[in-house]
Design an enzyme around this catalytic site. Structure first.
Site, PDB file in Angstrom:
ATOM      1  N   GLN A 146      -4.367  -5.291   8.764  1.00 38.49           N
ATOM      2  CA  GLN A 146      -4.209  -5.429   7.317  1.00 38.49           C
ATOM      3  C   GLN A 146      -4.409  -6.855   6.842  1.00 38.49           C
ATOM      4  OE1 GLN A 146       0.111  -4.308   7.715  1.00 38.49           O
ATOM      5  NE2 GLN A 146       0.335  -5.761   6.015  1.00 38.49           N
ATOM      6  N   CYS A 169       0.515  -2.496   4.205  1.00 35.96           N
ATOM      7  CA  CYS A 169       0.940  -1.654   5.325  1.00 35.96           C
ATOM      8  C   CYS A 169       1.100  -0.202   4.910  1.00 35.96           C
ATOM      9  CB  CYS A 169       2.241  -2.185   5.918  1.00 35.96           C
ATOM     10  SG  CYS A 169       3.658  -2.006   4.825  1.00 35.96           S
ATOM     11  N   HIS A 192       8.328  -2.346   6.242  1.00 32.25           N
ATOM     12  CA  HIS A 192       6.992  -2.282   6.829  1.00 32.25           C
ATOM     13  C   HIS A 192       6.612  -0.840   7.152  1.00 32.25           C
ATOM     14  CE1 HIS A 192       3.444  -3.678   8.841  1.00 32.25           C
ATOM     15  NE2 HIS A 192       3.851  -3.346  10.048  1.00 32.25           N
ATOM     16  N   ASN A 199       0.899  -0.047  14.893  1.00 28.12           N
ATOM     17  CA  ASN A 199       1.033  -1.054  13.850  1.00 28.12           C
ATOM     18  C   ASN A 199      -0.336  -1.357  13.228  1.00 28.12           C
ATOM     19  OD1 ASN A 199       2.244  -2.927  12.197  1.00 28.12           O
ATOM     20  ND2 ASN A 199       2.964  -4.266  13.833  1.00 28.12           N
TER      21      ASN A 199
END
Length: 389
Positions: free
Chosen positions: A184, A190, A330, A350
Site C-alpha cells: 500500500q 489498508c 489496520h 499484510n
C-alpha cells in the site's frame, strides 16, 4: 558534522580497497561506530535507501542502530520467544514515524473500532450507507440461509458453539486462492487492500479464476470511504455491490494516492469490469474465535487488527504472541489458521510488501485473554459473497 561526513567517506573508501583494518567499535560520528556504519550501508544497499544529506544519513544510522539493538535483544531472549524480529524497509524509522506512515496508534485513520463499525461512527453517511450496512448485518445474522451458500450447513454466526466440524488447519495460500502480497505504500489504504483481497479470493472460489483486482478503483470511486485517509471493508463491499463489479489492477493500477479531479470517471472509463467481480452481499462475523474459524473454512476473511507495536513493525517469523491490544487500526486478510510448535495461530496477509514479515505474512497467536482476540483480530471480521452469473 561535515567533518564527520568527510571522515566517513574516507573510511568507507579505504575499507573498500582493504588498505587497513579499522576496529568495528571505532566511533566515526556521535553514536555511530565503524561496524554499525558497515551494517547500515549493507542494509541501505539491500533496500535501495538514499538520503539527501550526510546529516540525515547519520540520523537514520542512529535510529537503525536502536532498532537493531531491539531486534537482537528480542531474538536472544532465554527462553526463546515464539516469534523472531528482523530488519525490513522500516528499520530506519522511529515507531512514531512508522505510526504516521500507516495511520496507526494516535494517528489512527484507517479502521474504526468495532463499536464504531457497528454504530456507524467515524465515517461519512450522507446517503445512509452505514444505516443500510447495519440493516444488512442484522439480517445476515438473523437468517441462517441468507448467506447464499449451496450447502446444508447452518450459518456460521448462529452455529458458533458447535466446533466439531472445524478442521485443525486451513491455508488458502497453499490452495492457490490468495493473490500475491501487495504494498500500500505511504497511503492509508489498508481497508482497500483488505477488502479487495477478500473479494479476489471469494471470486476465485466461485469461478476458479484468480485475478488481481483494483484497489485504486476503491480509492477513487468509493465516496463513502476516504481514500488514503481510511475506510471500512464493509463499505467497500457495499460499493462493489452497488457499482456492479471491479476492474483489474492491470487496467486500473495502484498509484498510492487518490485521483481527485474526475479521477473515478476518467480512469473507470478506460477499463472493463472483470467478469463475476460483483459482490452480491456480505456478512459480518461474530466476535468469537470459533465463528472466525468457521468463516475462514469457507474463504479468506477481511479483518482488522491493532498493528502499532514495535514488535509488529519488525515481525519476521514464528507465531506472534505479544501484548498488542484491541484498538484496531489496520485492515488485513485472514488467509488461514493452524498450529506451529504447539502454538495456535491465525495466518494473516499484510499489505506492506514481501520484505515485511514472513514474505508479507504474519502468524498471529490465536489464544488470547483479550475479549476480541489477539490484536483485536475478532473485532471487525467480514466476508463478501459474490454474485456469480
Amino acid at each position: 558534522m561535515k567533518l564527520y561526513g568527510l571522515i566517513l567517506l574516507c573510511v568507507l573508501s579505504l575499507s573498500a580497497k582493504q588498505t587497513f583494518a579499522l576496529d568495528p567499535n571505532t566511533e566515526i560520528a556521535p553514536g555511530v561506530s565503524y561496524g554499525v556504519s558497515n551494517m547500515f550501508h549493507t542494509w541501505m544497499s539491500e533496500f535501495g535507501k538514499i538520503y539527501p544529506s550526510v546529516e540525515e544519513e547519520f540520523k537514520r544510522t542512529r535510529i537503525w542502530k536502536q532498532n537493531h539493538d531491539l531486534i537482537e535483544t528480542h531474538n536472544t531472549k532465554d527462553p526463546s520467544p515464539s516469534y523472531t524480529l528482523g530488519h525490513n524497509q522500516f528499520s530506519d524509522m522511529t515507531l512514531d514515524e512508522f505510526h504516521q506512515m500507516f495511520g496507526l496508534g494516535i494517528y489512527k485513520k484507517e479502521v474504526a473500532s468495532s463499536e464504531s463499525k457497528l454504530r456507524g461512527k467515524n465515517s461519512p453517511d450522507a446517503d445512509g450507507t452505514l444505516a443500510a450496512k447495519e440493516a444488512r448485518r442484522r439480517a445476515l445474522q438473523e437468517d441462517d440461509d441468507c448467506d447464499g451458500d449451496t450447502d446444508d450447513n447452518t450459518d456460521d454466526n448462529t452455529a458458533d458453539d458447535d466446533a466439531t466440524d472445524i478442521p485443525k488447519m486451513v491455508n488458502w495460500v497453499d490452495k492457490g486462492a490468495v493473490t500475491n502480497v501487495k504494498n500500500q505504500g505511504m497511503c492509508g489504504s489498508c481497508w482497500a487492500f483488505s477488502a479487495i483481497g477478500a473479494i479476489e479470493s471469494a471470486r476465485f472460489l466461485a469461478t476458479g479464476d484468480l485475478t488481481n483486482l483494483s484497489e485504486q478503483e476503491l480509492l477513487d470511486c468509493d465516496s463513502t470511504d476516504a481514500g488514503c485517509q481510511g475506510g471500512l471493508m464493509d463499505n467497500a463491499f457495499l460499493f462493489d455491490e452497488r457499482d456492479g463489479g471491479l476492474c483489474s489492477d492491470e487496467e486500473y493500477p495502484y498509484v498510492m494516492h487518490k485521483h481527485w479531479i474526475f479521477g473515478c470517471s476518467r480512469y473507470k472509463a478506460k477499463c472493463t469490469d472483470v467478469p463475476n467481480s460483483e459482490v452480491g452481499s456480505f456478512e459480518d462475523i461474530r466476535n468469537t474465535t470459533k465463528a472466525l474459524m468457521k468463516a475462514i473454512v469457507k474463504q479468506p476473511i477481511a479483518i482488522a487488527i491493532e498493528a502499532d507495536t514495535t514488535s509488529f513493525q519488525f515481525y519476521k517469523s514464528g507465531v506472534y504472541v505479544d501484548e498488542c491490544g484491541e484498538d484496531i487500526d489496520h485492515g488485513v486478510l485472514a488467509a488461514g489458521y493452524g498450529t506451529e510448535d504447539g502454538v495456535d495461530y491465525w495466518l494473516v496477509k499484510n499489505s506492506w510488501g514481501e520484505s515485511w514479515g514472513n514474505e508479507g505474512y504474519i502468524k498471529i497467536g490465536r489464544d488470547s485473554e483479550n475479549d476480541l482476540g489477539s490484536c483485536g483480530i475478532l473485532s471487525a471480521a467480514s466476508r463478501p459473497i459474490m454474485k456469480v452469473s
